[in-house]
Write a protein that holds these residues in place. Structure first.
Motif, PDB file in Angstrom:
ATOM      1  N   PRO A 170       0.804  -1.231   0.000  1.00  0.00           N
ATOM      2  CA  PRO A 170       0.000   0.000   0.000  1.00  0.00           C
ATOM      3  C   PRO A 170       0.833   1.275   0.000  1.00  0.00           C
ATOM      4  CG  PRO A 170      -0.916  -1.599   1.524  1.00  0.00           C
ATOM      5  CD  PRO A 170       0.399  -2.161   1.053  1.00  0.00           C
ATOM      6  N   TYR A 171       1.918   1.315   0.785  1.00  0.00           N
ATOM      7  CA  TYR A 171       2.656   2.581   0.905  1.00  0.00           C
ATOM      8  C   TYR A 171       3.496   2.879  -0.328  1.00  0.00           C
ATOM      9  CZ  TYR A 171       6.971  -0.027   1.917  1.00  0.00           C
ATOM     10  OH  TYR A 171       8.055  -0.850   1.834  1.00  0.00           O
ATOM     11  N   ASN A 172       3.608   1.923  -1.259  1.00  0.00           N
ATOM     12  CA  ASN A 172       4.416   2.161  -2.453  1.00  0.00           C
ATOM     13  C   ASN A 172       3.638   2.858  -3.569  1.00  0.00           C
ATOM     14  OD1 ASN A 172       6.709   1.027  -1.371  1.00  0.00           O
ATOM     15  ND2 ASN A 172       6.302  -1.018  -2.198  1.00  0.00           N
ATOM     16  N   ASN A 173       2.355   3.030  -3.364  1.00  0.00           N
ATOM     17  CA  ASN A 173       1.522   3.728  -4.364  1.00  0.00           C
ATOM     18  C   ASN A 173       1.623   3.084  -5.750  1.00  0.00           C
ATOM     19  OD1 ASN A 173       0.661   5.707  -2.475  1.00  0.00           O
ATOM     20  ND2 ASN A 173       2.585   6.846  -2.806  1.00  0.00           N
ATOM     21  N   GLY A 174       1.745   1.778  -5.741  1.00  0.00           N
ATOM     22  CA  GLY A 174       1.734   1.077  -7.017  1.00  0.00           C
ATOM     23  C   GLY A 174       3.065   1.042  -7.733  1.00  0.00           C
ATOM     24  N   THR A 175       4.072   1.690  -7.196  1.00  0.00           N
ATOM     25  CA  THR A 175       5.397   1.663  -7.833  1.00  0.00           C
ATOM     26  C   THR A 175       6.322   0.777  -7.003  1.00  0.00           C
ATOM     27  OG1 THR A 175       6.140   3.607  -6.610  1.00  0.00           O
ATOM     28  CG2 THR A 175       5.104   3.979  -8.764  1.00  0.00           C
ATOM     29  N   ASN A 176       7.249   0.161  -7.689  1.00  0.00           N
ATOM     30  CA  ASN A 176       8.166  -0.732  -6.995  1.00  0.00           C
ATOM     31  C   ASN A 176       9.147   0.053  -6.136  1.00  0.00           C
ATOM     32  OD1 ASN A 176       7.205  -3.224  -7.946  1.00  0.00           O
ATOM     33  ND2 ASN A 176       8.292  -2.946  -9.897  1.00  0.00           N
ATOM     34  N   ALA A 177       9.363  -0.442  -4.946  1.00  0.00           N
ATOM     35  CA  ALA A 177      10.316   0.177  -4.020  1.00  0.00           C
ATOM     36  C   ALA A 177      11.700  -0.448  -4.223  1.00  0.00           C
ATOM     37  CB  ALA A 177       9.833  -0.011  -2.583  1.00  0.00           C
ATOM     38  N   LEU A 178      12.629  -0.044  -3.398  1.00  0.00           N
ATOM     39  CA  LEU A 178      13.996  -0.557  -3.487  1.00  0.00           C
ATOM     40  C   LEU A 178      14.132  -1.850  -2.671  1.00  0.00           C
ATOM     41  CD1 LEU A 178      15.844   2.846  -3.040  1.00  0.00           C
ATOM     42  CD2 LEU A 178      15.524   1.593  -5.186  1.00  0.00           C
ATOM     43  N   VAL A 179      15.091  -2.662  -3.068  1.00  0.00           N
ATOM     44  CA  VAL A 179      15.383  -3.922  -2.371  1.00  0.00           C
ATOM     45  C   VAL A 179      16.841  -3.902  -1.937  1.00  0.00           C
ATOM     46  CG1 VAL A 179      15.527  -6.439  -2.547  1.00  0.00           C
ATOM     47  CG2 VAL A 179      13.667  -5.209  -3.669  1.00  0.00           C
ATOM     48  N   LEU A 180      17.059  -4.294  -0.697  1.00  0.00           N
ATOM     49  CA  LEU A 180      18.430  -4.402  -0.184  1.00  0.00           C
ATOM     50  C   LEU A 180      18.821  -5.869  -0.114  1.00  0.00           C
ATOM     51  CD1 LEU A 180      20.988  -3.197   1.205  1.00  0.00           C
ATOM     52  CD2 LEU A 180      19.785  -3.538   3.388  1.00  0.00           C
ATOM     53  N   PHE A 181      19.890  -6.230  -0.807  1.00  0.00           N
ATOM     54  CA  PHE A 181      20.464  -7.582  -0.719  1.00  0.00           C
ATOM     55  C   PHE A 181      21.972  -7.387  -0.778  1.00  0.00           C
ATOM     56  CE2 PHE A 181      20.344 -12.168  -2.572  1.00  0.00           C
ATOM     57  CZ  PHE A 181      20.524 -12.676  -1.302  1.00  0.00           C
ATOM     58  N   SER A 182      22.612  -7.308   0.392  1.00  0.00           N
ATOM     59  CA  SER A 182      23.994  -6.831   0.468  1.00  0.00           C
ATOM     60  C   SER A 182      24.647  -7.271   1.767  1.00  0.00           C
ATOM     61  CB  SER A 182      23.999  -5.297   0.374  1.00  0.00           C
ATOM     62  OG  SER A 182      25.268  -4.753   0.654  1.00  0.00           O
ATOM     63  N   THR A 183      25.989  -7.133   1.801  1.00  0.00           N
ATOM     64  CA  THR A 183      26.729  -7.351   3.056  1.00  0.00           C
ATOM     65  C   THR A 183      26.782  -6.082   3.887  1.00  0.00           C
ATOM     66  OG1 THR A 183      28.816  -6.823   1.933  1.00  0.00           O
ATOM     67  CG2 THR A 183      28.186  -9.159   2.049  1.00  0.00           C
ATOM     68  N   GLY A 184      26.247  -4.975   3.359  1.00  0.00           N
ATOM     69  CA  GLY A 184      26.225  -3.708   4.084  1.00  0.00           C
ATOM     70  C   GLY A 184      24.810  -3.207   4.260  1.00  0.00           C
ATOM     71  N   GLY A 185      24.675  -1.887   4.420  1.00  0.00           N
ATOM     72  CA  GLY A 185      23.379  -1.277   4.607  1.00  0.00           C
ATOM     73  C   GLY A 185      22.880  -0.611   3.340  1.00  0.00           C
ATOM     74  N   PRO A 186      21.787   0.180   3.439  1.00  0.00           N
ATOM     75  CA  PRO A 186      21.245   0.880   2.268  1.00  0.00           C
ATOM     76  C   PRO A 186      22.281   1.746   1.558  1.00  0.00           C
ATOM     77  CG  PRO A 186      19.694   0.969   4.085  1.00  0.00           C
ATOM     78  CD  PRO A 186      20.968   0.400   4.640  1.00  0.00           C
TER      79      PRO A 186
END
Length: 283
Positions: A234-250
């Motif tokens: 719901p909070y994405n307003n129909g657009t894809n958000a970011l995905v984190l897949f990493s050994t670090g942070g955002p």
């Protein structure tokens, strides 16, 4: 009569001759000389003994090409690991891998069964998203998966010197590996510095065409990629958000090392396993 007297006188005057007997004379030495000779002999014997002892000890010396046996303590203390230094543990590739499936992104990946499940480095903004953190057996390497993140923005000025207010991160790309089962996504090996003194190594999944960490240069240092199926939240307003897949942070981050240490970080066996985890991403 005179002749008898004369004869008698001759017998008295001339004693009978006896044969001479040769006598052997034994020479006598002074006592002081004898004592001196005795002392000299003792000194010579002492010197001979000293030389012999030194030769024996020399023969007992361990040759240079051999190592003497030294008694070792039954338990050797393990030094404490510095938070900014990393050892290179010897780990065996596990025969069993588990699978994590993200309901939000409709994606999955595999991870070694001996890696511990923990909290990720950051939390999603809503409980509708899914997340997982993975930690290597020695506790030094962490992989974070967060299926939906948003609210990141801003800009930096590449002309501002490193470390100054408003400056960008300097990113050095060491390697880019395409993900077989996730089109247009890469696993990148980067070293990031904010001040030119401390360097942070990081592994992260990135978009092949538009991501901060795929080219060497100054950037904001985002370590996330564009999601593919999380736009239904719901909070994405129909657009894809970011995905984190990493050994670090955002934002690209890692252990604080020297530049040489940061390069060596990628040769660790557990970092190699972390890269395999990222490369196993499947959509």
């Amino acid at each position: 009569m005179d002749s008898d007297i004369q004869k008698e006188q001759n017998e008295i005057i001339t004693p009978p001759t006896e044969p001479l007997v040769s006598q052997k004379v034994t020479p006598k030495f002074p006592k002081r000389l004898v004592i001196c000779v005795f002392l000299v002999v003792i000194v010579i014997l002492g010197l001979i003994s000293e030389v012999s002892y030194s030769q024996i000890q020399k023969n007992k010396t361990v040759p240079r090409n051999k190592t003497a046996l030294v008694a070792m303590p039954s338990k050797i203390p393990t030094p404490a690991l510095s938070p900014t230094k990393f050892s290179t543990p010897i780990s065996v590739t596990p025969t069993v891998w588990k699978t994590y499936t993200s309901k939000t992104e409709k994606a999955s990946f595999k991870y070694p069964s001996d890696w511990k499940v923990i909290k990720p480095i950051t939390d999603p903004p809503t409980s509708d998203a899914d997340e997982i953190g993975l930690q290597s057996p020695d506790g030094e390497i962490r992989v974070s998966w967060v299926s939906s993140l948003s609210g990141f923005g801003g800009a930096c000025d590449p002309s501002i010197p490193l470390g100054a207010v408003g400056s960008c991160f300097m990113v050095y790309v060491l390697d880019k590996t395409p993900i077989k089962n996730a089109s247009n996504l890469l696993v990148v090996s980067d070293i990031v510095t904010k001040d030119g003194k401390i360097y942070e190594p990081v592994l992260a999944v990135q978009d092949a065409d538009s991501s901060d960490l795929t080219q060497t240069g100054k950037t904001m240092g985002y370590a996330m990629y564009n999601g593919r199926n999380n736009g239904k939240l719901p909070y994405n307003n129909g657009t894809n958000a970011l995905v984190l897949f990493s050994t670090g942070g955002p934002y690209a981050s890692g252990p604080s090392l020297t530049q040489a240490e940061a390069k060596m970080w990628f040769s660790r066996s557990d970092v190699g396993q972390a890269k395999q985890i990222l490369l196993s991403l499947t959509y």
